[in-house]
Write a protein that holds these residues in place. Structure first.
Motif, PDB file in Angstrom:
ATOM      1  N   LEU A 148       0.829  -1.210   0.000  1.00 44.91           N
ATOM      2  CA  LEU A 148       0.000   0.000   0.000  1.00 44.91           C
ATOM      3  C   LEU A 148       0.860   1.256   0.000  1.00 44.91           C
ATOM      4  N   ILE A 149       2.014   1.192  -0.667  1.00 42.21           N
ATOM      5  CA  ILE A 149       2.972   2.307  -0.648  1.00 42.21           C
ATOM      6  C   ILE A 149       2.368   3.603  -1.175  1.00 42.21           C
ATOM      7  N   ALA A 150       1.334   3.500  -1.994  1.00 41.07           N
ATOM      8  CA  ALA A 150       0.738   4.706  -2.584  1.00 41.07           C
ATOM      9  C   ALA A 150      -0.119   5.484  -1.591  1.00 41.07           C
ATOM     10  N   ASN A 151      -0.292   4.951  -0.394  1.00 44.40           N
ATOM     11  CA  ASN A 151      -1.301   5.499   0.519  1.00 44.40           C
ATOM     12  C   ASN A 151      -0.747   6.265   1.714  1.00 44.40           C
ATOM     13  N   ARG A 152      -1.547   7.233   2.160  1.00 41.79           N
ATOM     14  CA  ARG A 152      -1.384   7.818   3.492  1.00 41.79           C
ATOM     15  C   ARG A 152      -2.509   7.216   4.340  1.00 41.79           C
ATOM     16  N   PHE A 153      -2.243   7.033   5.630  1.00 37.87           N
ATOM     17  CA  PHE A 153      -3.221   6.327   6.459  1.00 37.87           C
ATOM     18  C   PHE A 153      -3.794   7.233   7.546  1.00 37.87           C
ATOM     19  N   SER A 154      -5.035   7.608   7.373  1.00 36.74           N
ATOM     20  CA  SER A 154      -5.674   8.483   8.359  1.00 36.74           C
ATOM     21  C   SER A 154      -6.115   7.693   9.582  1.00 36.74           C
ATOM     22  N   LEU A 155      -6.367   6.406   9.404  1.00 40.90           N
ATOM     23  CA  LEU A 155      -6.785   5.578  10.539  1.00 40.90           C
ATOM     24  C   LEU A 155      -6.285   4.146  10.354  1.00 40.90           C
ATOM     25  N   ILE A 156      -5.621   3.647  11.373  1.00 41.02           N
ATOM     26  CA  ILE A 156      -5.247   2.235  11.433  1.00 41.02           C
ATOM     27  C   ILE A 156      -5.775   1.735  12.767  1.00 41.02           C
ATOM     28  N   TYR A 157      -6.527   0.666  12.756  1.00 41.12           N
ATOM     29  CA  TYR A 157      -6.994   0.141  14.043  1.00 41.12           C
ATOM     30  C   TYR A 157      -7.146  -1.363  13.957  1.00 41.12           C
ATOM     31  N   GLY A 158      -7.179  -1.973  15.116  1.00 32.40           N
ATOM     32  CA  GLY A 158      -7.376  -3.405  15.077  1.00 32.40           C
ATOM     33  C   GLY A 158      -7.159  -4.088  16.398  1.00 32.40           C
ATOM     34  N   ILE A 159      -7.209  -5.391  16.323  1.00 31.63           N
ATOM     35  CA  ILE A 159      -7.013  -6.253  17.474  1.00 31.63           C
ATOM     36  C   ILE A 159      -5.572  -6.733  17.407  1.00 31.63           C
ATOM     37  N   LEU A 160      -4.736  -6.274  18.320  1.00 29.35           N
ATOM     38  CA  LEU A 160      -3.308  -6.578  18.231  1.00 29.35           C
ATOM     39  C   LEU A 160      -2.814  -7.448  19.372  1.00 29.35           C
ATOM     40  N   ASN A 161      -3.692  -7.774  20.296  1.00 35.04           N
ATOM     41  CA  ASN A 161      -3.281  -8.666  21.378  1.00 35.04           C
ATOM     42  C   ASN A 161      -4.201  -9.881  21.419  1.00 35.04           C
ATOM     43  N   GLY A 162      -3.640 -11.018  21.034  1.00 39.87           N
ATOM     44  CA  GLY A 162      -4.420 -12.244  20.947  1.00 39.87           C
ATOM     45  C   GLY A 162      -4.923 -12.744  22.289  1.00 39.87           C
ATOM     46  N   THR A 163      -4.145 -12.513  23.336  1.00 46.42           N
ATOM     47  CA  THR A 163      -4.542 -12.987  24.663  1.00 46.42           C
ATOM     48  C   THR A 163      -5.825 -12.291  25.114  1.00 46.42           C
ATOM     49  N   GLY A 198      -1.057 -21.036  29.253  1.00 48.08           N
ATOM     50  CA  GLY A 198       0.194 -20.385  28.862  1.00 48.08           C
ATOM     51  C   GLY A 198      -0.005 -19.259  27.854  1.00 48.08           C
ATOM     52  N   TYR A 199      -1.225 -18.712  27.781  1.00 44.08           N
ATOM     53  CA  TYR A 199      -1.492 -17.642  26.816  1.00 44.08           C
ATOM     54  C   TYR A 199      -1.099 -16.263  27.340  1.00 44.08           C
ATOM     55  N   VAL A 200      -0.868 -16.165  28.648  1.00 43.93           N
ATOM     56  CA  VAL A 200      -0.610 -14.846  29.224  1.00 43.93           C
ATOM     57  C   VAL A 200       0.889 -14.711  29.480  1.00 43.93           C
ATOM     58  N   GLU A 201       1.459 -13.565  29.099  1.00 45.10           N
ATOM     59  CA  GLU A 201       2.887 -13.345  29.320  1.00 45.10           C
ATOM     60  C   GLU A 201       3.219 -13.365  30.811  1.00 45.10           C
ATOM     61  N   VAL A 205      -7.689 -16.210  19.432  1.00 43.95           N
ATOM     62  CA  VAL A 205      -6.348 -15.598  19.461  1.00 43.95           C
ATOM     63  C   VAL A 205      -6.018 -14.840  18.184  1.00 43.95           C
ATOM     64  N   TYR A 206      -6.978 -14.710  17.286  1.00 44.20           N
ATOM     65  CA  TYR A 206      -6.693 -14.016  16.024  1.00 44.20           C
ATOM     66  C   TYR A 206      -6.519 -12.512  16.230  1.00 44.20           C
ATOM     67  N   ASN A 207      -5.683 -11.937  15.387  1.00 40.96           N
ATOM     68  CA  ASN A 207      -5.492 -10.490  15.297  1.00 40.96           C
ATOM     69  C   ASN A 207      -6.160  -9.990  14.027  1.00 40.96           C
TER      70      ASN A 207
END
Lengths: 434, 434
Positions: free
Chosen positions: B149-164, B190-193, B284-286
């Protein structure tokens, strides 16, 4: 870093997508220089009509009607083939590769029918051929598949690869509208290709799954070796009845490697459980689900068409073309496998949803059941739904696991029964397990 | 094509992920040679205990306890830093770059706290630093963001980044279970750090959004400049009441560029409408949603952790390291922006869900309403829900558009009221519009 080099780009075709690329490249020159150390120059575009007014302003000195003015210009490094079609596009692509150009293309049709020839030529000429925009529009699925997931083998790739069909199905479901009503609207909005069959009958999606199959398995599968059914036969009732199964009807393109090593490539309407994220991808969006043996499943969603989304993919390719010109190794030497073995219909199993119209009279169900029993098809659920018109009823049924071959034979037998008054319509209950 | 070169890889650390990389690289040498024209050799691994039994068999001659035996070995081209932590990992990363190695890392903590230093060193030394595995595990999100996506500027990036956290929230909702019950189970699995706060309080997700923010905006945002709240305060009731709004509670990490140019980085529990595909990413998906100005929205889903998914990302980086060694330009020269302006809480607006406990007596609602009115907060919906225990009730409310600043002040005022007996818990109603 800055190599100080300027790379010149020529365009074959200056339609909607090409104009989008031109427009956004002008805005992105600086960032590409910063990130890659190469500068680009929009050098020349080959068009049919030089005097035509375009949304993007291009000085007349940069326009030509002769594609070979671009191909034979030694100062041009990258050729963007955005003209579409197969005949002339193939000729010019091969000529550009032979002239030592790096070629960027969004042309799925030419890749699907002549990919082997194009890639062989690119290898021979030490050129490179980039085609991110040919599959799933703005989703960088080709880069994901062969770079981001390079560690993986893919036993199953499936998804929504035709935005027009997804748009029609989405609106049918949301508005309780018939296929014909929404198709008319889609035509009016310009969402349907001039050759409607490409979209509606699944051929466009088939071209795209052929390209993904090549990337995943290193072989070219002709659309004649695929099971391809479009959305033409879907009724609003199917969408509604799908909800009873907590499912949604989507046109799914898939390439599956069976356990015995045979490949099965298909495009067909399928019931996806609502718990599958792909089932929740609506309107003109595309989705691709990749089952990798190392990474597990990843899913990628985005706009499958349109000027800007496609331009985004073409620009990503141009940036890779720049990297190649700056010294990166070519990334297309996937081993060409020997002719793959395609699965026979008897090897492919699954659950099925069948819907057809019958005379509403005693003994009909017994007749139907015996036809299915002959093919060893076990009925899981059968629902007779009354028509409002007199004398006919819809039979809706789902099966336990059987084969494509058995279903095909059963459908042939069913449609030859005098009590069955419509061709049975089959929707696969999609199995996303691998 | 085949350059005939063999590139040697050294490992710092041989834990779960490194063993996965070692195992799959052995299986993938041939395909990488075919695709990239470079061969790899698993040369050496630095471990704490040489005699320890490992799932992957590594000849003792390839093991060392001295990391500098790898860093100072001129025959080693690529160093994989898979030891984790920040102190020693930073020292060795910088030393490896100075020794001219290409470094591949999965270490989000060291990147987040010392990214500027590491990237500057990589640039200075003409080396390269790859870190795909540091964000969203097996999803090749870094490659998608800066190449696809090199052609893009990103006004918003969001998501689920912690599987635990996503695992805990998914099970709470599915099983109608309390946070404490599922947390215990996640620990057992063993899912939690080891440092639980990293997962549960949102710091791990904050590290990852910092890296995505760097890629999108070219600046390093410390976690001290983010709004970070974890899932510790979420009650089962919130999950249930979310359904009344056709929403699901997810821990969402986001980097938003406001219209005025200020950046807002956050990690917090949010209500996502069920129609958002991200809301349907469970266990556990992101998931990462990218809003690009050219491509529109794309969403990428996959396993966020685990030996194999992470190994898949590390191997993709090793393949990019190979390309770099074979001549590709380095891809990390994102312009380092000047210190960005971070948005103040008064600049960030949205709708909010508040939940707190009150004495169930006359006049309470009037008191609450006046506190909110003082901050100009307009109530959209208010629900008083009876406790089974006596004398207390839950207030659940949603607001019309207001600011983070106003909500913060209102919550402070509310919690100081004698009739309010629990700290108000805030869940943002996530606005995915840009």
């Amino acid at each position: 870093m800055d190599s100080g080099k300027i790379f010149r780009i020529g365009f074959l075709g200056m339609g909607t997508v090409a104009q989008g690329v031109w427009k956004h490249l002008q805005a992105n020159r600086e960032i590409m220089r910063q990130r890659l150390g190469g500068e680009i120059e929009l050098a020349k575009a080959c068009v049919r009509d030089i005097s035509k007014r375009r949304a993007v302003e291009i000085p007349e000195s940069k326009l030509t009607q002769d594609p070979y003015e671009i191909i034979n210009d030694p100062s041009i490094d990258i050729v963007c083939e955005l003209m579409g079609g197969t005949g002339k596009a193939l000729e010019l692509t091969l000529a550009a590769l032979r002239a030592g150009k790096v070629v960027v293309s969004a042309n799925k049709a030419v890749i699907c029918s002549h990919g082997a020839e194009i890639f062989a030529e690119a290898r021979k000429c030490g050129g490179a051929y980039f085609f991110e925009a040919s599959v799933a529009g703005g989703i960088p699925i080709i880069k994901v598949l062969r770079e981001g997931l390079i560690a993986n083998r893919f036993s199953l790739i499936y998804g929504i690869l035709n935005g027009t069909c997804n748009y029609i199905l989405t609106r049918m479901e949301r508005e309780n509208a018939t296929y014909e009503t929404i198709l008319k609207d889609a035509r009016r909005l310009g969402y349907v290709e001039a050759d409607e069959s490409l979209d509606i009958d699944g051929w466009d999606a088939a071209h795209k799954i052929a390209i993904l199959a090549y990337l995943a398995h290193g072989c070219w599968i002709g659309t004649d070796k695929m099971l391809v059914t479009g959305i033409r036969g879907i009724r609003l009732e199917d969408m509604i009845w799908a909800r009873d199964f907590n499912c949604r009807v989507k046109l799914i393109a898939a390439i599956r490697k069976l356990e015995n090593g045979a490949l099965f490539a298909s495009v067909y309407p399928a019931l996806l459980p609502l718990t599958d994220v792909v089932a929740n991808v609506n309107e003109v969006y595309n989705a691709v689900s990749l089952n990798g043996d190392v990474v597990g499943r990843t899913v990628h969603i985005g706009r499958g068409a349109g000027q800007d989304a496609t331009a985004s993919a073409v620009i990503a390719d141009i940036s890779d073309a720049l990297k190649y010109l700056l010294g990166a190794p070519a990334q297309m030497s996937v081993a060409d496998l020997a002719e793959p073995r395609m699965a026979t219909l008897d090897e492919v199993d699954g659950d099925f949803y069948l819907r057809f119209e019958v005379e509403d009279k005693a003994g009909v169900l017994a007749t139907i059941a015996s036809v299915l029993a002959k093919e060893d098809i076990s009925i899981k659920l059968l629902h007779q739904r009354k028509h409002d018109s007199s004398g006919k009823a819809w039979i809706v049924m789902t099966t336990h696991k059987t084969t494509e071959g058995a279903i095909k034979k059963a459908c042939q037998s069913l449609s030859s029964l005098p009590v069955v008054s419509s061709e049975p319509f089959v929707i696969r209950i999609f199995d996303s397990q691998v």
